[in-house]
Write a protein that holds these residues in place. Structure first.
Motif, short mmCIF file in Angstrom:
data_model
loop_
_atom_site.label_atom_id
_atom_site.label_comp_id
_atom_site.label_asym_id
_atom_site.label_seq_id
_atom_site.Cartn_x
_atom_site.Cartn_y
_atom_site.Cartn_z
N ASP A 110 5.39 7.45 26.45
CA ASP A 110 6.50 8.25 25.91
C ASP A 110 7.62 7.33 25.42
O ASP A 110 8.26 7.59 24.41
N THR A 111 7.87 6.27 26.18
CA THR A 111 8.93 5.32 25.80
C THR A 111 8.59 4.68 24.44
O THR A 111 9.47 4.52 23.59
N VAL A 112 7.31 4.32 24.26
CA VAL A 112 6.89 3.68 23.00
C VAL A 112 7.19 4.62 21.82
O VAL A 112 7.58 4.16 20.74
N GLU A 113 7.04 5.92 22.04
CA GLU A 113 7.30 6.90 20.97
C GLU A 113 8.74 6.81 20.45
O GLU A 113 9.02 7.14 19.32
N HIS A 114 9.68 6.40 21.34
CA HIS A 114 11.09 6.31 20.91
C HIS A 114 11.35 5.08 20.05
O HIS A 114 12.42 4.95 19.46
N LEU A 115 10.40 4.13 20.03
CA LEU A 115 10.69 2.82 19.43
C LEU A 115 10.18 2.72 17.99
O LEU A 115 9.20 3.35 17.62
N GLU A 116 10.87 1.88 17.22
CA GLU A 116 10.48 1.65 15.82
C GLU A 116 10.09 0.18 15.66
O GLU A 116 10.34 -0.63 16.56
N ALA A 117 9.54 -0.15 14.47
CA ALA A 117 9.14 -1.54 14.20
C ALA A 117 10.32 -2.47 14.46
O ALA A 117 11.45 -2.17 14.08
N GLY A 118 10.06 -3.58 15.14
CA GLY A 118 11.12 -4.56 15.43
C GLY A 118 11.76 -4.34 16.79
O GLY A 118 12.49 -5.21 17.28
N ASP A 119 11.53 -3.20 17.43
CA ASP A 119 12.07 -2.95 18.78
C ASP A 119 11.16 -3.59 19.82
O ASP A 119 10.06 -4.06 19.51
N TYR A 120 11.63 -3.57 21.06
CA TYR A 120 10.86 -4.10 22.19
C TYR A 120 10.70 -3.02 23.26
O TYR A 120 11.63 -2.26 23.52
N LEU A 121 9.52 -3.02 23.87
CA LEU A 121 9.30 -2.19 25.07
C LEU A 121 9.40 -3.13 26.27
O LEU A 121 8.79 -4.20 26.26
#
Ligand SMILES: Cc1cc2nc3c(=O)[nH]c(=O)nc-3n(C[C@H](O)[C@H](O)[C@H](O)COP(=O)(O)OP(=O)(O)OC[C@H]3O[C@@H](n4cnc5c(N)ncnc54)[C@H](O)[C@@H]3O)c2cc1C
Length: 393
Positions: A110-121
């Protein structure tokens, strides 16, 4: 905060069930350091941070377990594990399907869904519960279900051009975490850059040996070592003897590792042994450390000397003065790359994280003075600017 973090609290001290306590903590503490309790709140916080000019965000799902060396007890996820057991969920580490690993996998995806290219998990692997933690505490790899979950998460991140920072946690679990993460690097860091990063806690006396072993593996096996360097956040719960004796020793270790990586020379690596491919990420609020690292990186890039790609990050709600000073130096080449790191999850899930922020901020009075002086100077500058603008009119 320490009292609220203990498992099996009654209604009055349960932040998720007592609405008054929940409301007070949310306004006073939670909103300062955390992104949100649900998708909508988290999305709004990410947008707010990106609008401020950061290169991206680092987002973590809060669930974790902290091992207190002094009392020999686990805090954090222990609460959820007991609840799950009460509800009849499968808790046996030997079972093929573990409900805790599945819940953590879902929360992380679910956290990955919030992220865009260039972000970090960022991931806290101890959030996956007792079966995983039992293996980590022995320095072993976790059950196959967890290895599969992490592989799925890394694959999904790579597809979305999101990178994965595996957090450094309590020493009790850290050997297993380092081992699993190194294996993931062997698989995912094969295209000349790091998808997966380990966290190297510079306050540990053992860190230089650990790093040498990981540099050797990367050099020999031909993968990129993802190096997130931190000082270390578990002084209050970890065994003191494992940590450098003085703050100065920790500072020297942090600066030695970061500057060594930027010069591509750490111990024998870069002298008698070739320096492997490394991607560096410096997670620190220490102004001197981050500014010195950025300057060194710039000098070497401009002089055409070999160096490594580097990113910088501070925690959401802390040291904005350091983050904005770095952002103000941003050149046409896009560096320095500066990120804010935030955590999302129900308030109960965020308590161990919030407790560490409380301890750190107690120690950060000097930094607060720096920020206060910077704010005063900025207010003066704006008043002066406004005044001269008004008189010109
Ligand atoms: C984006 C981000 C991600 C992070 N991720 C992690 C992580 O995965 N794992 C983790 O453990 N921490 C993590 N941290 C926290 C970090 O390790 C530090 O605790 C925190 O940032 C404070 O250190 P500092 O570098 O900002 O500098 P400072 O505030 O200058 O240093 C404080 C640190 O110095 C060390 N120290 C203080 N007193 C002593 C002493 N007497 N002897 C020896 N050492 C001492 C401690 O590590 C203390 O936290 C992260 C921090 C950031 C900004």
């Amino acid at each position: 905060m320490s009292m609220l973090s203990k498992p099996n609290r009654g209604f009055l001290l349960d932040v998720d069930r007592n609405p008054i306590l929940h409301a007070i903590l949310k306004k006073t503490f939670y909103e300062q350091f955390c992104a949100g309790e649900n998708a909508a709140e988290t999305k709004a916080t990410i947008k707010q941070l990106k609008d401020m000019g950061f290169s991206g965000v680092i987002m973590t799902y809060a669930k974790e377990t902290v091992f207190d060396h002094r009392t020999n007890t686990q805090q954090g996820l222990g609460v959820a594990a007991v609840d799950a057991e009460k509800n009849g969920e499968k808790m046996d580490p030997r079972l093929a399907h573990c409900a805790n690993i599945e819940a953590w996998r879902k929360g992380t995806l679910d956290t990955v869904e919030h992220l865009e290219a260039g972000d970090y998990l960022a991931v806290k692997l101890t959030g996956a519960g007792p079966a995983v933690n039992e293996a980590f505490s022995k320095g072993d790899l976790p059950p196959t279900q967890m290895i599969d979950a992490m592989s799925e998460i890394c694959r999904k991140c790579k597809e979305r051009n999101v990178r994965v920072l595996v957090d450094g946690e309590s020493q009790h679990f850290q050997w297993g975490i380092l081992r699993l993460t190194l294996d993931l690097m062997r698989t995912f860091n094969r295209d000349g850059y790091a998808v997966v990063y380990n966290s190297y806690q510079a306050y540990l006396k053992s860190m230089s040996n650990t790093l040498a072993a990981h540099l050797a593996a990367a050099q020999k096996e031909g993968f990129t070592l993802g190096m997130k360097v931190v000082r270390g956040a578990y002084m209050a719960s970890d065994e003191r003897a494992l940590i450098h004796d003085t703050k100065e020793d920790t500072d020297n270790a942090f600066n030695g590792i970061s500057q060594g990586a930027l010069k591509r020379t750490i111990g024998e690596f870069g002298t008698t042994i070739p320096f492997p491919s490394v991607n560096l990420f410096l997670a620190s609020h220490n102004r001197e450390s981050v500014m010195a690292a950025h300057q060194l990186h710039q000098q070497r890039t401009q002089a055409g000397l070999p160096t490594v790609p580097v990113g910088f990050a501070q925690l959401h709600g802390m040291s904005d003065e350091v983050s904005f000073s770095l952002l103000a130096l941003k050149g046409s080449d896009g560096s320095p790359q500066v990120y804010k790191c935030s955590t999302w999850g129900r308030m109960g899930e965020c308590l161990a994280y919030l407790l560490r922020r409380a301890i750190e901020n107690r120690d950060a009075v000097l930094r607060t003075t720096d920020e206060y002086n910077a704010l005063k100077a900025e207010l003066k500058r704006r008043l002066k600017g406004g005044f001269s603008f008004a008189t010109q009119k």
